[in-house]
Design an enzyme around this catalytic site. Sequence first.
Site, short mmCIF file in Angstrom:
data_model
loop_
_atom_site.label_atom_id
_atom_site.label_comp_id
_atom_site.label_asym_id
_atom_site.label_seq_id
_atom_site.Cartn_x
_atom_site.Cartn_y
_atom_site.Cartn_z
N LYS A 55 9.63 -16.26 -10.90
CA LYS A 55 8.83 -15.14 -11.40
C LYS A 55 7.66 -15.65 -12.23
CE LYS A 55 9.06 -11.06 -14.39
NZ LYS A 55 9.92 -10.26 -15.29
N LYS A 90 -11.79 -4.86 18.77
CA LYS A 90 -10.39 -5.24 18.92
C LYS A 90 -9.87 -5.06 20.35
CE LYS A 90 -9.26 -4.34 14.08
NZ LYS A 90 -8.21 -3.89 13.14
N ASP A 94 -4.19 -6.47 4.55
CA ASP A 94 -5.25 -7.31 5.10
C ASP A 94 -5.16 -8.75 4.59
OD1 ASP A 94 -6.45 -5.26 6.59
OD2 ASP A 94 -7.54 -4.54 4.84
N LYS A 128 -14.06 -0.73 15.61
CA LYS A 128 -12.75 -1.33 15.84
C LYS A 128 -12.30 -1.15 17.29
CE LYS A 128 -11.04 -0.96 11.09
NZ LYS A 128 -10.05 -0.34 10.18
N PRO A 134 -3.11 -12.08 9.77
CA PRO A 134 -3.47 -11.91 11.18
C PRO A 134 -3.69 -10.44 11.51
CG PRO A 134 -1.12 -12.36 10.95
CD PRO A 134 -1.74 -12.59 9.59
N PHE A 191 -4.88 2.21 14.84
CA PHE A 191 -5.13 3.23 13.82
C PHE A 191 -6.22 2.72 12.89
CE2 PHE A 191 -1.57 5.59 15.20
CZ PHE A 191 -1.54 6.79 14.51
N ILE A 202 -2.86 -7.78 13.79
CA ILE A 202 -1.78 -7.64 14.77
C ILE A 202 -2.26 -6.94 16.03
CG2 ILE A 202 0.47 -6.57 15.22
CD1 ILE A 202 1.11 -7.05 12.24
N ASN A 219 0.84 -1.19 0.00
CA ASN A 219 0.00 0.00 0.00
C ASN A 219 0.87 1.24 0.00
OD1 ASN A 219 0.60 0.69 2.89
ND2 ASN A 219 -0.46 -1.26 3.23
#
Length: 402
Positions: free
Chosen positions: A292, A344, A282, A340, A308, A326, A310, A213
């Site tokens: 390759k 979480k 994700d 969340k 997972p 975050f 974290i 990302n």
Amino acid sequence: MLQLANKRILLGISGGIAAYKSAELVRTLTKAGATVRVIMTAGAMEFITPLTLQALSGNPVHHALLDETAEAGMGHIELARWADTILIAPASADLIARLAAGMGDDLLTTVCLASSAPLCLAPAMNQQMWAAATTKNNLSTLARLRGDALALFGPGSGAQACGDIGLGRMLEPEAIAQQLADRFVSGTLAGKQVVITAGPTREALDPVRYISNHSSGKMGYALAQAALEAGAQVTLISGPVSLPVPERITLVPVTSAADMLTASLATLGQCDVFIASAAVADYRPAAVAEQKIKKAGDEIQLTLVKNPDIIATVAHHPQRPFSVGFAAETHDVDSYARDKLERKNLDMIIANDVSRQDIGFGAENNAVTLYSRHGTTEFDVMNKTLLARQLIAAIAQQLKAQ
């Protein structure tokens, strides 16, 4: 030893004979590792030239509210957002009066109005002007308006250019720089072990390709520096980024989400605060090709499996530390953040809208909302260094309350 590494100091210089000391102050600040930008008032340029300060700081000197350097370059709002601290040395009686009155009639006072950065003044004036009731009243007004975000460095006492002897001399550059450095050491996390994850993860497809990302790691690295300044022992678990590692911080480089989870779990038991600012992928490919993957046909199908979580794993661990997550969202930021926080098992979550082009991934600035079980706090757009300090202060306050 004086330490101002990575600090962004906006030095304002007002009119007065003490302006000659500002050149040495710029040299002292840059030698200590700070990045210095200078704003001069019209009066200051009667005593020292912008060219001198530009040569010493290595940056253009700003002096007019609408000049090309200020507006076509950073702009006064960008200058205001850029600064970790605004230091005005010398701060004349006239400049102090205009600040107290909330005036924005030149670039320096305008930037002070537009910035949320702490303001530090090194007064320099005739001893009678310093003793005047109006000067004392102006300083009291500033102190009431700015609270802890205002600091006075001096003045000192001694012989003055006018021949008088008494209070009003600007402190020597080394003394000003030392007091400024001391302002960055808050001690709110003294003795605490803080672990911060930062940057992206890379999930391999084959030996040359990966899924990732746009995270630059800037927010996580700024948080690590702020936690260090607050007195913590800091471990930074970082995905691949192009950022220098702050001094006195333990770096644990990782690549994938699995690597980051392993490194994170290894800190539990010794960790007091865990801040998960990394942008963890994700999903990862179900299988990684040993060679390759060659181009064949117009389409390719990939099977992905979930990585997972974290921060959730850490926050549900028997040895859980104070856990801060975050939430980088593109829509419904509030609802996703609150979900969340509960799901979480977090103490806090910091949410921001990464669909905005002016903040978030890769940008120098950010704007976030901090959610906890006790309420929410919004932080408007500011540079990530200053934002990190404010977030660390909020985390330290909540940790102490618990």
